[in-house]
Design a protein around this motif. Sequence first.
Motif, PDB file in Angstrom:
ATOM      1  N   SER A  62       0.812  -1.224   0.000  1.00  0.00           N
ATOM      2  CA  SER A  62       0.000   0.000   0.000  1.00  0.00           C
ATOM      3  C   SER A  62       0.841   1.268   0.000  1.00  0.00           C
ATOM      4  O   SER A  62       2.052   1.238   0.272  1.00  0.00           O
ATOM      5  CB  SER A  62      -0.906   0.007   1.238  1.00  0.00           C
ATOM      6  N   ALA A  63       0.169   2.382  -0.241  1.00  0.00           N
ATOM      7  CA  ALA A  63       0.846   3.689  -0.206  1.00  0.00           C
ATOM      8  C   ALA A  63       1.426   3.955   1.172  1.00  0.00           C
ATOM      9  O   ALA A  63       2.561   4.440   1.294  1.00  0.00           O
ATOM     10  CB  ALA A  63      -0.145   4.783  -0.586  1.00  0.00           C
ATOM     11  N   ASP A  64       0.685   3.626   2.238  1.00  0.00           N
ATOM     12  CA  ASP A  64       1.204   3.899   3.588  1.00  0.00           C
ATOM     13  C   ASP A  64       2.468   3.082   3.842  1.00  0.00           C
ATOM     14  O   ASP A  64       3.415   3.566   4.483  1.00  0.00           O
ATOM     15  CB  ASP A  64       0.138   3.584   4.645  1.00  0.00           C
ATOM     16  N   GLN A  65       2.480   1.855   3.344  1.00  0.00           N
ATOM     17  CA  GLN A  65       3.680   1.020   3.513  1.00  0.00           C
ATOM     18  C   GLN A  65       4.846   1.590   2.705  1.00  0.00           C
ATOM     19  O   GLN A  65       5.995   1.595   3.156  1.00  0.00           O
ATOM     20  CB  GLN A  65       3.359  -0.426   3.109  1.00  0.00           C
ATOM     21  N   LEU A  66       4.556   2.107   1.523  1.00  0.00           N
ATOM     22  CA  LEU A  66       5.604   2.740   0.713  1.00  0.00           C
ATOM     23  C   LEU A  66       6.168   3.971   1.429  1.00  0.00           C
ATOM     24  O   LEU A  66       7.385   4.177   1.481  1.00  0.00           O
ATOM     25  CB  LEU A  66       5.043   3.139  -0.655  1.00  0.00           C
ATOM     26  N   PHE A  67       5.290   4.784   2.002  1.00  0.00           N
ATOM     27  CA  PHE A  67       5.764   6.018   2.646  1.00  0.00           C
ATOM     28  C   PHE A  67       6.546   5.704   3.927  1.00  0.00           C
ATOM     29  O   PHE A  67       7.492   6.422   4.273  1.00  0.00           O
ATOM     30  CB  PHE A  67       4.607   6.978   2.911  1.00  0.00           C
ATOM     31  N   ALA A  68       6.191   4.610   4.604  1.00  0.00           N
ATOM     32  CA  ALA A  68       6.973   4.187   5.781  1.00  0.00           C
ATOM     33  C   ALA A  68       8.385   3.788   5.322  1.00  0.00           C
ATOM     34  O   ALA A  68       9.384   4.132   5.973  1.00  0.00           O
ATOM     35  CB  ALA A  68       6.281   3.026   6.492  1.00  0.00           C
ATOM     36  N   LEU A  69       8.469   3.104   4.209  1.00  0.00           N
ATOM     37  CA  LEU A  69       9.783   2.708   3.678  1.00  0.00           C
ATOM     38  C   LEU A  69      10.592   3.951   3.282  1.00  0.00           C
ATOM     39  O   LEU A  69      11.790   4.044   3.563  1.00  0.00           O
ATOM     40  CB  LEU A  69       9.619   1.786   2.464  1.00  0.00           C
ATOM     41  N   ARG A  70       9.927   4.887   2.608  1.00  0.00           N
ATOM     42  CA  ARG A  70      10.588   6.151   2.218  1.00  0.00           C
ATOM     43  C   ARG A  70      11.267   6.779   3.438  1.00  0.00           C
ATOM     44  O   ARG A  70      12.446   7.148   3.382  1.00  0.00           O
ATOM     45  CB  ARG A  70       9.508   7.104   1.664  1.00  0.00           C
ATOM     46  N   ASP A  71      10.534   6.869   4.534  1.00  0.00           N
ATOM     47  CA  ASP A  71      11.079   7.519   5.733  1.00  0.00           C
ATOM     48  C   ASP A  71      12.213   6.692   6.337  1.00  0.00           C
ATOM     49  O   ASP A  71      13.226   7.241   6.777  1.00  0.00           O
ATOM     50  CB  ASP A  71       9.965   7.730   6.759  1.00  0.00           C
ATOM     51  N   VAL A  94      -3.247   7.086  -8.244  1.00  0.00           N
ATOM     52  CA  VAL A  94      -3.774   8.425  -7.954  1.00  0.00           C
ATOM     53  C   VAL A  94      -4.055   8.577  -6.458  1.00  0.00           C
ATOM     54  O   VAL A  94      -3.744   9.612  -5.843  1.00  0.00           O
ATOM     55  CB  VAL A  94      -5.028   8.704  -8.813  1.00  0.00           C
ATOM     56  N   ASP A  95      -4.611   7.526  -5.847  1.00  0.00           N
ATOM     57  CA  ASP A  95      -4.868   7.568  -4.410  1.00  0.00           C
ATOM     58  C   ASP A  95      -3.550   7.780  -3.643  1.00  0.00           C
ATOM     59  O   ASP A  95      -3.484   8.575  -2.712  1.00  0.00           O
ATOM     60  CB  ASP A  95      -5.538   6.249  -3.989  1.00  0.00           C
ATOM     61  N   ALA A  96      -2.512   7.055  -4.069  1.00  0.00           N
ATOM     62  CA  ALA A  96      -1.214   7.192  -3.393  1.00  0.00           C
ATOM     63  C   ALA A  96      -0.670   8.614  -3.556  1.00  0.00           C
ATOM     64  O   ALA A  96      -0.130   9.197  -2.611  1.00  0.00           O
ATOM     65  CB  ALA A  96      -0.216   6.173  -3.953  1.00  0.00           C
ATOM     66  N   LEU A  97      -0.836   9.184  -4.743  1.00  0.00           N
ATOM     67  CA  LEU A  97      -0.341  10.548  -4.970  1.00  0.00           C
ATOM     68  C   LEU A  97      -1.076  11.528  -4.060  1.00  0.00           C
ATOM     69  O   LEU A  97      -0.459  12.409  -3.441  1.00  0.00           O
ATOM     70  CB  LEU A  97      -0.519  10.941  -6.444  1.00  0.00           C
ATOM     71  N   HIS A  98      -2.401  11.360  -3.941  1.00  0.00           N
ATOM     72  CA  HIS A  98      -3.161  12.253  -3.066  1.00  0.00           C
ATOM     73  C   HIS A  98      -2.712  12.128  -1.616  1.00  0.00           C
ATOM     74  O   HIS A  98      -2.581  13.112  -0.891  1.00  0.00           O
ATOM     75  CB  HIS A  98      -4.665  11.950  -3.174  1.00  0.00           C
ATOM     76  N   ARG A  99      -2.444  10.883  -1.198  1.00  0.00           N
ATOM     77  CA  ARG A  99      -2.032  10.674   0.196  1.00  0.00           C
ATOM     78  C   ARG A  99      -0.642  11.205   0.493  1.00  0.00           C
ATOM     79  O   ARG A  99      -0.256  11.334   1.653  1.00  0.00           O
ATOM     80  CB  ARG A  99      -1.974   9.176   0.494  1.00  0.00           C
ATOM     81  N   SER A 100       0.167  11.440  -0.553  1.00  0.00           N
ATOM     82  CA  SER A 100       1.567  11.804  -0.324  1.00  0.00           C
ATOM     83  C   SER A 100       1.740  13.257   0.097  1.00  0.00           C
ATOM     84  O   SER A 100       2.845  13.654   0.481  1.00  0.00           O
ATOM     85  CB  SER A 100       2.377  11.572  -1.606  1.00  0.00           C
ATOM     86  N   GLY A 101       0.688  14.051  -0.026  1.00  0.00           N
ATOM     87  CA  GLY A 101       0.799  15.463   0.334  1.00  0.00           C
ATOM     88  C   GLY A 101       1.825  16.199  -0.522  1.00  0.00           C
ATOM     89  O   GLY A 101       2.588  17.014  -0.012  1.00  0.00           O
ATOM     90  N   GLY A 102       1.861  15.892  -1.810  1.00  0.00           N
ATOM     91  CA  GLY A 102       2.771  16.597  -2.730  1.00  0.00           C
ATOM     92  C   GLY A 102       4.168  16.001  -2.754  1.00  0.00           C
ATOM     93  O   GLY A 102       5.037  16.489  -3.473  1.00  0.00           O
ATOM     94  N   ARG A 103       4.398  14.958  -1.974  1.00  0.00           N
ATOM     95  CA  ARG A 103       5.748  14.368  -1.924  1.00  0.00           C
ATOM     96  C   ARG A 103       5.893  13.184  -2.877  1.00  0.00           C
ATOM     97  O   ARG A 103       6.873  12.456  -2.791  1.00  0.00           O
ATOM     98  CB  ARG A 103       6.069  13.963  -0.496  1.00  0.00           C
TER      99      ARG A 103
END
Length: 311
Positions: A62-71, A94-103
Amino acid sequence: MAHGDTSGGFEKTPGWLDWYDGPATPHFRMPAGAVDAHCHVFGPGAQFPYAPERKYTPCDASADQLFALRDQLGFERNVIVQATCHGADNRALVDALHRSGGRARGVATVRRDVTEEQLAELHEAGVRGVRFNFVKRLVDRVPTESLGEIVEKIAPLGWHVVIYFEAEDLPDLYDFFSGIPTDVVVDHMGRPDVTKDPDGPEFGLFLRFMRENPNVWTKVSCPERLSVTGPRALDGEQHAYTDVVPFARRVVEEFPDRVLWGTDWPHPNLKDHMPDDGLLVDYIPQIATSSDLQQRLLVDNPRRLYWPEGD
Ligand SMILES: O=C(O)c1cc(C(=O)O)oc(=O)c1
């Protein structure tokens, strides 16, 4: 549910390797503002079903799992590339892009009948490119005339084209690729056979392609996919995938302003091992050997392509 399960009634392709849980913290000190310029989201299948025409069914990622990895890895931003298991249904992206807050920015897959309104919506969400895939085990071949129509539609938006192909197919595709007027980004160095000589004719053709076409960039990513002799990015290994290093280093040194790097998380279709993404990041200084090259590869280049407007 375990991290790698697939939800929504989908059954993973037999032998599927799930992404690595609990990666090491990299030793490599990432420059500030670094971008993971090639990664994917898968589903979750219950929310964003996998496409009927897909050639594999992955575990969810998921996007949240991707963003945890990013950090965890020390990246600041992501470029999320539409995975073929979602076909031209870009909703998970698109959902992941929206959740990223522009990141995060995105690279989508579209069909020839895509409308201006649909493209405008994708642009608004953060999409800046389309992906054309020529790897036969991943997609059915789309005629180049259809792809040409897509290029005409996306060019006015300032988007680029990401191409994924295998080295043996470059001779046939060379002229088509050279005729694309937008920026072009080659996935994973055009998948060289790293048992061959980096100074030989096969990789030589790829280098010539980049020399002759100053609008062509490449991702020097996926050593874990290209490597034959390893060693693998597991168990604390600090010099992983040495057989790929001469190829990637060559490209980074000759084209320092047209290279990008990404994790390729969650690493679809790996067959023999799943890398520890922390150790995969520690591969970077083997191919970008100075802080100047690292800054261009990880920060300046991806920002120029995906955030040209600045912060
Ligand atoms: O080599 C692959 O299997 C692969 C697949 C995909 C995808 O399914 O989108 O993307 C990649 O970057 C690499």
